[in-house]
Design an enzyme around this catalytic site. Structure first.
Site, PDB file in Angstrom:
ATOM      1  N   LYS A  43      15.714   5.123   4.662  1.00  0.00           N
ATOM      2  CA  LYS A  43      15.747   4.486   3.340  1.00  0.00           C
ATOM      3  C   LYS A  43      16.524   5.265   2.292  1.00  0.00           C
ATOM      4  O   LYS A  43      16.687   4.784   1.168  1.00  0.00           O
ATOM      5  CB  LYS A  43      14.304   4.281   2.837  1.00  0.00           C
ATOM      6  CG  LYS A  43      13.527   3.234   3.631  1.00  0.00           C
ATOM      7  CD  LYS A  43      14.235   1.907   3.622  1.00  0.00           C
ATOM      8  CE  LYS A  43      13.698   0.959   4.691  1.00  0.00           C
ATOM      9  NZ  LYS A  43      14.657  -0.138   4.951  1.00  0.00           N
TER      10      LYS A  43
ATOM     11  N   PRO B 124      13.429  10.901   6.298  1.00  0.00           N
ATOM     12  CA  PRO B 124      14.419  10.002   6.931  1.00  0.00           C
ATOM     13  C   PRO B 124      13.823   8.990   7.914  1.00  0.00           C
ATOM     14  O   PRO B 124      14.525   8.138   8.414  1.00  0.00           O
ATOM     15  CB  PRO B 124      15.355  10.975   7.651  1.00  0.00           C
ATOM     16  CG  PRO B 124      14.530  12.181   7.890  1.00  0.00           C
ATOM     17  CD  PRO B 124      13.576  12.279   6.740  1.00  0.00           C
TER      18      PRO B 124
ATOM     19  N   HIS C 106      22.316  -4.393  14.760  1.00  0.00           N
ATOM     20  CA  HIS C 106      21.082  -4.133  15.501  1.00  0.00           C
ATOM     21  C   HIS C 106      20.013  -5.128  15.055  1.00  0.00           C
ATOM     22  O   HIS C 106      19.645  -5.175  13.892  1.00  0.00           O
ATOM     23  CB  HIS C 106      20.594  -2.696  15.256  1.00  0.00           C
ATOM     24  CG  HIS C 106      21.312  -1.701  16.104  1.00  0.00           C
ATOM     25  ND1 HIS C 106      20.779  -0.468  16.390  1.00  0.00           N
ATOM     26  CD2 HIS C 106      22.511  -1.747  16.723  1.00  0.00           C
ATOM     27  CE1 HIS C 106      21.608   0.199  17.180  1.00  0.00           C
ATOM     28  NE2 HIS C 106      22.676  -0.551  17.378  1.00  0.00           N
TER      29      HIS C 106
ATOM     30  N   TYR D 133      12.011  -2.650   7.092  1.00  0.00           N
ATOM     31  CA  TYR D 133      13.097  -1.906   7.746  1.00  0.00           C
ATOM     32  C   TYR D 133      14.456  -2.556   7.435  1.00  0.00           C
ATOM     33  O   TYR D 133      15.420  -1.857   7.121  1.00  0.00           O
ATOM     34  CB  TYR D 133      12.871  -1.857   9.256  1.00  0.00           C
ATOM     35  CG  TYR D 133      13.688  -0.773   9.953  1.00  0.00           C
ATOM     36  CD1 TYR D 133      14.994  -1.022  10.364  1.00  0.00           C
ATOM     37  CD2 TYR D 133      13.161   0.492  10.170  1.00  0.00           C
ATOM     38  CE1 TYR D 133      15.759  -0.040  10.975  1.00  0.00           C
ATOM     39  CE2 TYR D 133      13.904   1.488  10.789  1.00  0.00           C
ATOM     40  CZ  TYR D 133      15.205   1.208  11.182  1.00  0.00           C
ATOM     41  OH  TYR D 133      15.965   2.199  11.788  1.00  0.00           O
TER      42      TYR D 133
ATOM     43  N   TYR E 147      12.257   5.103  18.177  1.00  0.00           N
ATOM     44  CA  TYR E 147      11.408   6.033  17.411  1.00  0.00           C
ATOM     45  C   TYR E 147      10.215   6.342  18.302  1.00  0.00           C
ATOM     46  O   TYR E 147       9.448   5.438  18.660  1.00  0.00           O
ATOM     47  CB  TYR E 147      10.906   5.383  16.131  1.00  0.00           C
ATOM     48  CG  TYR E 147      11.933   5.152  15.059  1.00  0.00           C
ATOM     49  CD1 TYR E 147      12.787   4.055  15.088  1.00  0.00           C
ATOM     50  CD2 TYR E 147      12.043   6.036  13.984  1.00  0.00           C
ATOM     51  CE1 TYR E 147      13.725   3.843  14.081  1.00  0.00           C
ATOM     52  CE2 TYR E 147      12.978   5.821  12.967  1.00  0.00           C
ATOM     53  CZ  TYR E 147      13.817   4.729  13.029  1.00  0.00           C
ATOM     54  OH  TYR E 147      14.736   4.520  12.032  1.00  0.00           O
TER      55      TYR E 147
END
Ligand code: APR
Ligand code: PHB
Length: 389
Positions: free
Chosen positions: A296, A292, A72, A384, A200
């Protein structure tokens, strides 16, 4: 029985450490409280940072991740009708790999079996002794027999509820905690993911996340009150609420189906300092927990394991214990940065029941910054895909 490193906990942390040490000829024994089947039945996120993937390759366990993992190169953030894509590849030159934690754990167990390394399942009454001496040992019950393992070091990889953290005297431990006034209701469904990348979404109704395990297995979450129970939501109610929170284009194309797993997890942040005491070293959930939102948990467990692995190598191969003495300080420097990022993502995207209007406006301004500033997007992207070890 004697070994060089006794590892308490047969989850990702303990198994990855054991496999890395094995590649350099360092003996370990893994003690796991549950059965292998139970460990492998856990449904957990699998967004792997670059550093994690590199450790899996170094451990010789990256083959299935390379063949089945999904690369991704970005992620979509949506907030109150606006959305933007964070382009990891353009911003950092790196990506993440989507590969379920269950598969990571399976690969690590398979490698451990293939190497013929000792693993004790269904261990009871695991106790740690003489940690502040050069000869620590572990006692435990296995198949009804009292068993003792002598070792040079003990790796506490036994998760949040294990005995290792408690083996550090309370007078020495300093624990930090933050709880969030909501949980995540998660659903697994044998349906194609609504999007090729993760979404998200922060809506007026609350947070939602569209994720996946593979092209035929989707994982969705919605923020829910802590008072909720999974049985409070039938599948149709879940899908309808998810559609209200996702961006309209995703809501319109969402393919729903029966849930094959439905559960609620609370969100909290936790850190224990220090992460070592005498010959004991904590890794992963034994020392810290993150909400979550930033994916991480697994990745910070991996960076702990990476630090401890290198420090043990320097001890055994060069007689230099400097890095072992600095393990906790080294690991905590990165842990607090991932705690910050996880708190920031959670604050940005969730609805807080008692949030002031000022705080709501600053959260919206945070999203506007991401939309308008490449520098802001770069900071999100580098966190990220994974900060350096
Ligand atoms: N004795 C032996 N093993 C134990 C004991 C004990 N007394 N108590 C717990 N364990 C085992 C658990 O059964 C579990 O298999 O330790 C293991 C800890 O594994 P995790 O909880 O998965 O923690 P960790 O290996 O650090 O991995 C962190 O797991 O919880 C997720 O979000 C977290 O993705 C992150 C990852
Ligand atoms: C998941 O797929 O379960 C998942 C993905 C990303 C997150 C959290 C969970 O941030």
């Amino acid at each position: 029985m004697r070994t060089q490193v006794a590892i308490i906990g047969g989850g990702p942390s303990g198994l990855l450490l054991g496999q890395l040490l094995h590649t350099r000829g360092i003996d370990t024994v893994v003690l796991e409280r549950r059965s292998r089947e139970h460990v492998l039945s856990r449904i957990r996120a699998g967004v792997l940072e670059t550093g994690f993937a590199e450790l899996m390759h170094e451990a010789g366990t990256g083959e299935r991740m390379d063949s089945d993992g999904l690369i991704h190169e970005g992620v979509t953030l949506a907030c109150r009708g606006r959305q933007l894509r964070i382009d990891f590849e353009a911003l950092t030159g790196r990506h993440v790999v989507i590969y379920g934690q269950t598969e990571v754990t399976r690969d690590l167990y398979d490698a451990r079996d293939k190497a013929g390394l000792p693993t004790f399942f269904e261990c009871a009454d695991v106790s740690l002794h003489d940690l502040n001496t050069d000869t620590p040992h572990i006692t435990f019950l296995h198949e009804g027999r009292e068993t003792r393992i002598e070792s040079d070091f003990v790796a506490g990889c036994d998760g949040f509820h294990g005995p290792s953290r408690q083996a550090i005297p309370e007078s020495v431990r300093h624990e930090f905690e933050k709880t969030y006034p909501f949980g995540w209701l998660g659903v697994l469904s044998e349906t194609p993911p609504v999007s090729e990348e993760l979404i998200y979404a922060g809506s007026e109704r609350g947070f939602a996340l569209a994720s996946m395990r593979n092209p035929g297995l989707s994982r969705y979450y919605i923020q829910c009150p802590l008072s909720n129970h999974p049985d409070d939501w039938d599948d149709d109610e879940f899908w309808q609420e998810l559609k209200r929170r996702l961006p309209q284009d995703a809501a319109e194309t969402l393919i729903t189906g029966p849930s094959i797993e439905k559960s609620i997890a609370p969100l909290r942040s936790f850190v224990c300092e220090p992460m070592q005491w005498g010959r004991l070293f904590l890794c992963g959930d034994a020392a810290h927990i993150v909400p979550p939102t930033g994916a991480k948990g697994l990745n910070t467990a991996a960076s702990d394991v990476g630090y401890l692995f290198r420090a043990l190598l320097r001890h055994y191969l060069r007689g230099d214990s400097t890095a072992l003495g600095e393990y906790s300080e080294t690991a905590l420097r990165r842990i607090w940065k991932t705690q910050r990022f996880s708190w920031w993502m959670t604050t940005l995207l969730h609805s807080f029941p008692d949030r002031s209007e000022f705080d709501q406006r600053t959260a919206e301004a945070e999203f506007a910054m991401l939309q308008e500033s490449e520098a802001a997007r770069h900071v999100l992207a580098e966190n990220y895909v994974g900060l350096p070890y």
